[in-house]
Scaffold this motif. Structure first.
Motif, short mmCIF file in Angstrom:
data_model
loop_
_atom_site.label_atom_id
_atom_site.label_comp_id
_atom_site.label_asym_id
_atom_site.label_seq_id
_atom_site.Cartn_x
_atom_site.Cartn_y
_atom_site.Cartn_z
N VAL A 173 21.64 -4.24 -9.84
CA VAL A 173 20.40 -4.59 -9.15
C VAL A 173 20.70 -5.87 -8.39
N PHE A 196 21.35 3.26 -8.97
CA PHE A 196 21.44 4.13 -10.14
C PHE A 196 22.72 4.94 -10.11
N LEU A 209 17.92 -6.55 -13.77
CA LEU A 209 18.58 -5.49 -14.54
C LEU A 209 18.02 -5.43 -15.96
N VAL A 258 18.20 -1.32 -6.12
CA VAL A 258 18.50 -0.76 -7.43
C VAL A 258 19.46 0.40 -7.25
N THR A 292 20.42 7.90 -18.20
CA THR A 292 20.27 7.07 -17.00
C THR A 292 21.05 5.77 -17.15
N ILE A 302 22.12 2.20 -14.78
CA ILE A 302 21.93 1.41 -13.56
C ILE A 302 23.25 0.70 -13.29
N LEU A 360 14.66 -3.65 -16.02
CA LEU A 360 14.79 -2.21 -15.78
C LEU A 360 15.40 -1.50 -16.99
N ASN A 361 16.25 -2.18 -17.70
CA ASN A 361 16.79 -1.58 -18.93
C ASN A 361 15.69 -1.35 -19.96
#
Length: 194
Positions: free
Chosen positions: A121, A132, A93, A130, A116, A118, A96-97
């Motif tokens: 994850v 979203f 996570l 993942v 966006t 999330i 991805l951030n």
């Protein structure tokens, strides 16, 4: 008292150690010196060790590679970053951030819509799942190339972790077929070369 009892009492009295006289003789032959017993030590019990919240959730720093689109929106560029995590599961996570936030490098651009989010994850058997928030599909305006870059950015970034072999995309916990109608996401996606 009888003479025998009196004689015994006198002999016993001569064997006693008197407080004012610390030395006496037993049977008038052996000198004995007495010392007072040691005073008991009065030590305070040790206070329990307190573990501060910072110690309980001490963060560790790890180096990661994230893939951002170049300014032209054609290629992905690998960028090395350091992230702080509390545990190993949090790394997916956290990396991805990094992608969701705009890159700080001048020749790179953001691919994710600004709102966006999330949800989670998760990792299982070589696959990163993942999840979203559904707003990503409402705000995405990247066309077919943008969708390919977004998917490739996520997949290449997560497969930098050796245990991740593929990525499954979800929206609010549900499997999806596509993000923007251009790529088939109905099955997990392995690393895409670009």
């Amino acid at each position: 008292p009888t003479p025998n009892t009196q004689n015994y009492e006198q002999k016993a009295e001569s064997n006693l150690v008197h407080p004012e006289n610390k030395t006496s003789k037993i049977d008038n032959t052996l000198p004995i010196t007495t010392t007072p017993p040691p005073e008991p030590k009065h030590t305070e019990p040790e206070p329990p060790k307190v573990v501060s919240p910072a110690t309980q959730t001490e963060k560790q720093k790890i180096k990661v590679t994230a893939y951002f689109p170049d300014d032209a929106g054609i290629n992905l560029v690998a960028v090395k970053r350091t992230i702080e995590i509390k545990d190993d599961a949090e790394k997916y996570l956290a990396v991805l951030n990094l992608l969701i936030n705009s890159p700080t490098e001048k020749d790179l651009t953001a691919i994710f819509p600004k709102n966006t989010k999330i949800n989670s994850v998760n990792f299982k058997d070589g696959t990163a799942f993942v999840d979203f928030d559904k707003n990503i599909t409402k705000s995405f305006a990247g066309g077919s190339t943008g969708e390919e870059l977004l998917v490739a950015s996520v997949v290449k970034t997560l497969t930098e972790f050796k245990e991740v072999k593929q990525v499954r995309f979800l929206l609010d916990g549900q499997e999806i077929e596509t993000l923007a109608g251009h790529m088939d996401l109905s099955t997990p996606i392995a690393r895409i070369s670009q």
